[in-house]
Design an enzyme around this catalytic site. Structure first.
Site, PDB file in Angstrom:
ATOM      1  CG  ASP A   1      -1.963   1.020   1.272  1.00 13.67           C
ATOM      2  OD1 ASP A   1      -2.825   0.949   0.391  1.00 13.67           O
ATOM      3  OD2 ASP A   1      -1.953   1.906   2.151  1.00 13.67           O
TER       4      ASP A   1
ATOM      5  CD  GLU B   1      16.203 -15.002   4.577  1.00  7.51           C
ATOM      6  OE1 GLU B   1      15.513 -15.534   5.465  1.00  7.51           O
ATOM      7  OE2 GLU B   1      16.669 -13.843   4.673  1.00  7.51           O
TER       8      GLU B   1
HETATM    9  C1  GLC Z   1      -4.270   2.997  -0.757  1.00 13.71           C
HETATM   10  C2  GLC Z   1      -5.481   2.108  -0.662  1.00 13.71           C
HETATM   11  C3  GLC Z   1      -6.644   2.942  -0.221  1.00 13.71           C
HETATM   12  C4  GLC Z   1      -6.335   3.526   1.138  1.00 13.71           C
HETATM   13  C5  GLC Z   1      -5.033   4.303   1.118  1.00 13.71           C
HETATM   14  C6  GLC Z   1      -4.552   4.570   2.507  1.00 13.71           C
HETATM   15  O1  GLC Z   1      -4.384   3.953  -1.754  1.00 13.71           O
HETATM   16  O2  GLC Z   1      -5.693   1.474  -1.882  1.00 13.71           O
HETATM   17  O3  GLC Z   1      -7.826   2.206  -0.166  1.00 13.71           O
HETATM   18  O4  GLC Z   1      -7.367   4.379   1.530  1.00 13.71           O
HETATM   19  O5  GLC Z   1      -4.010   3.571   0.482  1.00 13.71           O
HETATM   20  O6  GLC Z   1      -4.106   3.378   3.093  1.00 13.71           O
END
Ligand code: GLC
Length: 547
Positions: free
Chosen positions: A215, A259
């Site tokens: 993310d 790993e």
């Molecule tokens: C990313 C995710 C989204 C979330 C954001 C904060 O863009 O896809 O859904 O709100 O990160 O974590």
């Protein structure tokens, strides 16, 4: 707790480098299927519906976060990276799910959220309690305020969800959050943070996962001194995005994944990054052979259904990935953007991106569906990996008429009720039956956490199963043929400017984005996204041929 060892032979028979060509399906757990009848999707529901994914013909599943979370951002605010939120189930159930997916030949990718955690994470609670200057605060970005009384934020950074990026704690200091205040950013300059995530990766690798979706992968490192954006050269980019230091983190992570791969070489463990912002060369730097394996192709996602622009995006994508030998990915949607059918049906599609949900702008869903079908075949014919967001295989549209008081996306509140946010693409899936909740909760009739449109009665998986004209049948057929494209390189074929025609190995894909029917090259038709017109490819249609 004892980790599951997945060294046994499983049904994961395709090659080690499976990820270079994989079709990966995104499960958004709260909206996929509800196993315990409380109206919210969960791990039990996913386990009961794995058969749908197997028959669909995908190679891997990416699960959006299911970790312990107060759900300020639907689980992208993680309170414990090593446990499952009770709303979704238990760690034992997830371990069982990983094994069951593997037995079906499906790989498992989990979401990792390293840029920020939840304000209820033990670290952040300790940081607030410990006070200014403490080692607990040094895991986050705490700063004193500016101005005579310190009541101005430390700099001019804004939150991506609207408003200031800084929130004040009772002793007067501020902390930075790129998203909601409930999502404090972690300080990746602090070795404790780095080590903690090494350990989290190992925790999940020990449980048999095949990879991680990262993310906000471009966001972890902040520019030294947290400078005001207004103090930077114009065009300098945001000081909290795509900072050079981020690459050292991914080199370190790659070594950990490698790993695990070395110990079990038939199963490469991989990363896919959510990287937004850099130019093509900057993007490719994340995909060097000692960093991430792949990243989402947002240029493709954000590109409207216009032939010249799509051709350019496809060429630029291939060129950028060729710089580092990484496979491109082709992404039409995810849980953050307007559903494909609605987006492609908008008659005016200026604004196609993340922040352009353009709620309520008229959309011709019939046109959008035709284009979504054509785009699905186009995306699956291109070289590299492809992503399918849950429900796109059913042709679901964006639910734009939700009651405002049901909205849960923090964007709605943070924007002062000007942006309706992302709930409309997160409505629970319709499985069966002719009225809501359409089998979402199995036999139960609990109202799902967001209401489904009654019009979805013709869009349930059950209604579409066996109907040769349905979106589901198209996806199944396309995913069954897709392995034949293999890793063959792509070569454009001569065509009218409104037609995207290319060959990969023995297969040819022709998409007509113009208004007039287009002639087909020689070959046998394998699959078409819609009926042909006297042997010609009609507008908004893709045809696959065998040369
Ligand atoms: C990313 C995710 C989204 C979330 C954001 C904060 O863009 O896809 O859904 O709100 O990160 O974590």
């Amino acid at each position: 707790m004892k980790a599951i060892q997945h060294k046994k032979e499983t049904a994961l028979t395709n090659s080690a480098a499976w990820w270079r060509t994989a079709a990966i399906y995104q499960v958004y757990p709260r909206s996929f299927a509800d196993g315990n009848g409380d109206g919210v999707g969960d791990v039990a529901g996913i386990r009961a519906r794995l058969g749908h994914l197997k028959t669909l013909g995908i190679d891997a599943i990416w699960f959006s976060p299911w970790y312990s979370s107060p759900m300020a951002d639907a689980g992208y605010d993680v309170a414990d990276y090593r446990d499952i939120d009770p709303i979704f189930g238990t760690l034992a159930e997830v371990e069982a799910l990983i094994g069951e997916a593997h037995d079906l030949g499906l790989r498992v990718i989990v979401d990792i959220v390293p840029n920020h955690c939840s304000d209820q994470h033990a670290w952040f609670r300790a940081a607030v309690a410990a006070g200014p200057g403490s080692p607990e605060r040094a895991r986050f970005h705490f700063r004193p305020g500016r101005g005579a009384n310190g009541d101005l934020p430390p700099n001019d950074w804004q939150s991506n969800f609207g408003g200031s990026g800084w929130t004040r704690v009772p002793d007067g200091e501020y902390y930075f959050h790129m998203f909601a205040p409930e999502q404090p950013d972690l300080n990746w300059a602090n070795p404790a943070v780095v080590e903690e995530f090494d350990d989290i990766l190992r925790f999940w690798l020990d449980r048999g996962v095949d990879g991680f979706r990262i993310d906000v992968a471009h966001g972890l490192v902040k520019a030294d001194g947290l400078p005001d954006i207004s103090s930077l050269e114009p065009g300098a980019g945001k000081p909290y995005e795509d900072q050079p230091g981020v690459h050292a983190i991914y080199r370190r992570w790659r070594a950990i994944a490698d790993e695990y791969t070395a110990a079990d070489p038939k199963r490469e463990r991989v990363f896919v990054g959510e990287i937004v912002g850099p130019d093509p060369e900057g993007f490719a730097r994340y995909l060097r052979s000692d960093e991430l394996h792949s990243a989402f192709n947002f240029d493709f996602l954000f590109c409207p259904w216009e032939p010249a622009r799509l051709r350019t995006v496809i060429d630029e994508t291939n060129a950028a990935h060729a710089l580092v030998g990484a496979p491109p990915t082709w992404v039409l949607a995810n849980h953050d953007v307007t559903r494909v059918v609605t987006r492609y049906g908008r008659l005016d599609y200026t604004g196609f991106g993340f922040d352009d949900r353009r709620h309520g702008v008229p959309s011709d869903l019939e046109l959008g569906t035709r284009r979504a079908r054509a785009a699905a075949l186009l995306s699956m014919a291109l070289p590299g990996g492809v992503y399918v967001y849950q429900g796109d295989e059913l042709g679901l549209w964006e639910v734009e008429d939700l009651d405002d008081d049901l909205r849960q996306d923090p964007i709605w509140e943070r924007s002062g009720h000007t942006e309706r946010g992302r709930d409309g693409c997160r409505v629970p899936l319709p499985w069966s039956g002719d009225q809501p909740p359409f089998g979402f909760s199995g036999q139960g009739d609990t109202e799902p956490w967001l209401p489904q449109p009654t019009g979805w009665k013709d869009y349930t998986a059950e209604a579409q199963d066996g109907d040769p004209a349905s979106m589901l049948s198209l996806y199944r057929a396309a995913l069954a043929v897709r392995p034949e494209f293999g890793d063959a390189p792509m070569a454009w074929l001569d065509s009218a400017p409104d037609v995207l025609a290319f060959r990969r190995g023995d297969l040819i894909s022709v998409s007509n984005l113009g208004t007039e029917p287009a002639a087909l090259p020689a070959g046998t038709i394998v699959l078409a996204s819609g009926p042909l017109d006297d042997g010609m490819v009609p507008s908004d249609t893709t045809v696959w041929l065998r040369a």
